[in-house]
Scaffold this motif. Structure first.
Motif, mmCIF file in Angstrom:
data_model
loop_
_atom_site.group_PDB
_atom_site.id
_atom_site.type_symbol
_atom_site.label_atom_id
_atom_site.label_comp_id
_atom_site.label_asym_id
_atom_site.label_seq_id
_atom_site.Cartn_x
_atom_site.Cartn_y
_atom_site.Cartn_z
ATOM 1 N N SER A 111 0.834 -1.382 -0.127
ATOM 2 C CA SER A 111 -0.043 -0.008 0.054
ATOM 3 C C SER A 111 0.825 1.292 -0.111
ATOM 4 O O SER A 111 0.317 2.326 -0.024
ATOM 5 N N GLY A 112 2.203 1.049 -0.022
ATOM 6 C CA GLY A 112 3.338 2.311 0.124
ATOM 7 C C GLY A 112 3.476 2.882 1.491
ATOM 8 O O GLY A 112 3.830 4.073 1.351
ATOM 9 N N ARG A 113 3.070 2.390 2.200
ATOM 10 C CA ARG A 113 3.336 2.755 3.703
ATOM 11 C C ARG A 113 4.530 2.313 4.045
ATOM 12 O O ARG A 113 4.866 1.110 4.102
ATOM 13 N N ILE A 114 5.121 3.180 4.732
ATOM 14 C CA ILE A 114 6.749 2.743 5.374
ATOM 15 C C ILE A 114 6.576 1.801 6.524
ATOM 16 O O ILE A 114 5.620 2.061 7.598
ATOM 17 N N ARG A 115 7.374 0.804 6.362
ATOM 18 C CA ARG A 115 7.140 -0.449 7.624
ATOM 19 C C ARG A 115 8.585 -0.562 7.951
ATOM 20 O O ARG A 115 8.753 -0.842 9.226
ATOM 21 N N LYS A 116 9.633 -0.024 7.424
ATOM 22 C CA LYS A 116 10.897 -0.322 7.858
ATOM 23 C C LYS A 116 12.001 0.599 7.147
ATOM 24 O O LYS A 116 11.992 1.115 6.378
ATOM 25 N N GLY A 117 13.037 1.008 8.100
ATOM 26 C CA GLY A 117 14.071 2.007 7.594
ATOM 27 C C GLY A 117 13.819 3.302 8.098
ATOM 28 O O GLY A 117 13.121 3.643 8.851
ATOM 29 N N PRO A 118 14.514 4.286 7.498
ATOM 30 C CA PRO A 118 14.746 5.680 8.021
ATOM 31 C C PRO A 118 13.453 6.499 7.486
ATOM 32 O O PRO A 118 13.313 7.741 8.172
ATOM 33 N N ALA A 119 12.785 6.239 6.625
ATOM 34 C CA ALA A 119 11.796 7.262 5.889
ATOM 35 C C ALA A 119 10.729 7.426 7.145
ATOM 36 O O ALA A 119 10.063 6.423 7.598
ATOM 37 N N PRO A 120 10.432 8.664 7.305
ATOM 38 C CA PRO A 120 9.399 8.990 8.390
ATOM 39 C C PRO A 120 7.680 8.803 7.687
ATOM 40 O O PRO A 120 7.062 8.666 8.613
ATOM 41 N N LEU A 121 7.781 9.097 6.487
ATOM 42 C CA LEU A 121 6.332 9.112 6.105
ATOM 43 C C LEU A 121 6.215 7.898 4.835
ATOM 44 O O LEU A 121 6.965 7.654 4.352
ATOM 45 N N ASN A 122 4.733 7.843 4.703
ATOM 46 C CA ASN A 122 4.610 6.884 3.566
ATOM 47 C C ASN A 122 4.695 7.815 2.437
ATOM 48 O O ASN A 122 4.927 8.961 2.239
#
Length: 276
Positions: free
Chosen positions: A248-259
């Protein structure tokens, strides 16, 4: 007091005497005095002789104290009794106040005020129109050109995208991911407890139609372009810093703060997608 008799009669020219206090001019002619002047006739001589002549004669001949006292009593006019300046009534005087009556309007003062207000309002309106035109021309010159406006909206034919595949298009200089999701991918995206995610967002809020997922292909960490169908969650993976996005393009892991960002889009027809 006896006066010395001159050798020849004195018939000199007229000598003007100016008084500094009165500004007046006196003319007199010098005449030879008599051989002898009795003391009792001083007052008559002074009374019959102009005051300026007596004072001038006194200064020339050092007259007696009686003449000095008389000159002291009969002072010449001072500035307290006569102005040292010329009168305004004299011809050619610069002290006259100019008369502007011929320039005065014969109309009612109220009509003149109305005319003044009308002219001021007209000039104000003209200035406002000119300022508006200037600002409008400036904004038109600063606006986007025709080729940029042509890229404001992009139309995509969805029939050419098979199920389970990604398509990347360019919109406003940015890549856009269009995913034709399968039913399994839709169920997987909706089974996730989105309330516990880093950027909580339901799948229904990210896709207008469940089978079509439209997102900007820009990583929210540092602007990299993620790789599709990769990562730990079967979605997208950014190899630059290791950010993992789900289907769905949502951030699940890593440094990214937003979807991944969802742009503005619509479906004017069943098989047509318009972005922008």
């Amino acid at each position: 007091m006896k006066w010395p008799r001159p050798a020849q009669p004195m018939t000199g020219p007229v000598i003007p005497i100016a008084s500094e206090s009165s500004g007046s001019n006196f003319d007199f002619r010098l005449h030879p005095p008599s051989a002898s002047l009795p003391s009792h006739s001083h007052s008559h001589a002074i009374a019959d002789t102009p005051l300026a002549v007596n004072c001038f004669t006194m200064s020339l001949s050092s007259a007696s104290s009686t003449l000095l006292r008389t000159c002291a009593r009969q002072q010449l006019p001072t500035s307290r009794t006569a102005s040292p300046f010329a009168s305004a009534n004299e011809r050619g005087s610069t002290l006259k106040i100019p008369n502007f009556s011929k320039y005065q309007s014969n109309k009612n003062p109220r009509s003149n005020q109305v005319f003044s207000y009308f002219m001021a309002g007209t000039m104000g309106l003209a200035s406002a129109v000119g300022a508006k035109a200037t600002v409008q021309d400036f904004l038109v010159n600063m606006s986007a050109s025709a080729d940029v406006l042509a890229q404001a909206k992009v139309e995509i034919a969805l029939g050419a995208i098979p199920e389970g595949k990604n398509v990347i298009i360019k919109w406003r200089g940015k890549p856009v991911f269009i995913r034709h999701r399968t039913q399994g991918e839709i169920d997987e995206a909706r089974e996730v407890k989105w309330e516990s995610l880093r950027d909580p967002q339901a799948d229904e809020d990210r896709a207008q139609r469940p089978e079509w997922l439209v997102m900007l292909g820009v990583c929210t960490h540092l602007g990299c372009v993620p790789i599709g169908e990769a990562g730990d969650y079967g979605g997208w993976f950014c190899p630059c810093h290791g950010s993992h996005y789900d289907i769905s393009g949502r951030i699940r892991k890593g440094p990214a703060p937003l979807n991944l960002e969802v742009p503005s889009y619509q479906f004017p027809e069943d098989e047509t997608l318009v972005i922008g």
